[in-house]
Design an enzyme around this catalytic site. Structure first.
Site, PDB file in Angstrom:
ATOM      1  CG  ASP A 158      -2.029   1.000   1.161  1.00 45.15           C
ATOM      2  OD1 ASP A 158      -1.826   2.081   0.564  1.00 45.15           O
ATOM      3  OD2 ASP A 158      -3.116   0.709   1.687  1.00 45.15           O
ATOM      4  CE  LYS A 184      -6.404  11.200   0.964  1.00 46.85           C
ATOM      5  NZ  LYS A 184      -7.708  11.271   1.677  1.00 46.85           N
ATOM      6  CB  THR A 191       0.310  -9.719 -10.563  1.00 40.84           C
ATOM      7  OG1 THR A 191       0.543  -8.308 -10.383  1.00 40.84           O
ATOM      8  CG2 THR A 191       1.389 -10.506  -9.839  1.00 40.84           C
TER       9      THR A 191
END
Length: 233
Positions: free
Chosen positions: A141, A145, A212
């Site tokens: 991830d 921000k 992927t």
């Protein structure tokens, strides 16, 4: 299946580096989870740093690869199938992804894969120092921000922990499709005194890392892929 067989939640401790997602499972995935979790599954201990002995996870002694955030398991399964001389321990929190990897283990008859559910950093803290041959952190991830950058897994204290679990010459391989994160990763990894960049900067795309669906979507959207490969001194 009872809750004692498979953990339904991941303990909340401080700042998470992942965001748990909900998702529906197919009947095939549900069956795989029920049948194969007791054989191939590992629940990350609730107490961070609880010792985890990799020797008891596999029926042999072999170099061990840790796959952090294995997603739907396609990459883990493909790499483990092509690399039978090493064992693979995948850690994930997304239940459908865990179930899908278990199904792939069954489909391909993979004896060198185990799946852990829980916080990867808690798991790593419990592993013996120098016990890993490689650590893969593919497409974590990016927490784009600025106020969420503290949640990124590739930051100095986490890298130091990962490096300590690598044996001499062990490899830390990261990949991301987020350009700003890629540069932040490079700076963080370059700054670790115990790691050496295997290339002068970003690595050429390794042929052994499968493409992927996620990566194809990123490329279609115009986001270039960055690979970073470092070795422990």
């Amino acid at each position: 299946m009872t809750t004692t067989d498979f953990p339904t939640t991941v303990p909340v401790r401080g700042i998470r580096t992942f965001h748990p997602r909900r998702g529906r499972m197919t009947a095939r995935q549900t069956t795989a989870l029920e049948r194969l979790w007791p054989v191939h599954g590992l629940t990350v201990p609730d107490v961070p740093g609880t010792p985890v002995d990799p020797v008891v996870l596999f029926p042999r002694r072999a170099p061990l690869v840790l796959e952090i955030g294995s997603g739907m398991g396609d990459t883990t399964a493909a790499m483990a199938a092509a690399d039978p001389g090493r064992d693979y321990l995948a850690v994930e929190v997304h239940t459908p992804g865990i179930a899908n990897l278990l199904d792939l283990i069954s489909q391909h008859g993979l004896e060198n894969v185990r799946v852990a559910r829980g916080d990867a950093l808690d798991l790593v803290a419990g592993l013996p120092e120098g016990s890993l041959d490689a650590v893969h952190v593919f497409f974590p991830d990016p927490w784009p921000k600025a106020r969420h950058h503290k949640r990124r897994i590739i930051q100095p204290p986490h890298v130091a922990l990962l490096r300590s679990r690598l044996g001499p010459g062990g490899r830390l391989h990261c990949a991301t499709d987020w350009a700003e994160y890629a540069e932040a990763m490079r700076q963080t990894l370059d700054a670790d005194p115990g790691l050496v960049n295997a290339h002068s900067g970003f690595a050429p795309r390794p042929a052994h890392r499968p493409v992927t669906k996620f990566e194809r979507r990123a490329l279609t959207a115009g986001r270039p892929i960055a690979d970073l490969i470092y070795h422990r001194r």
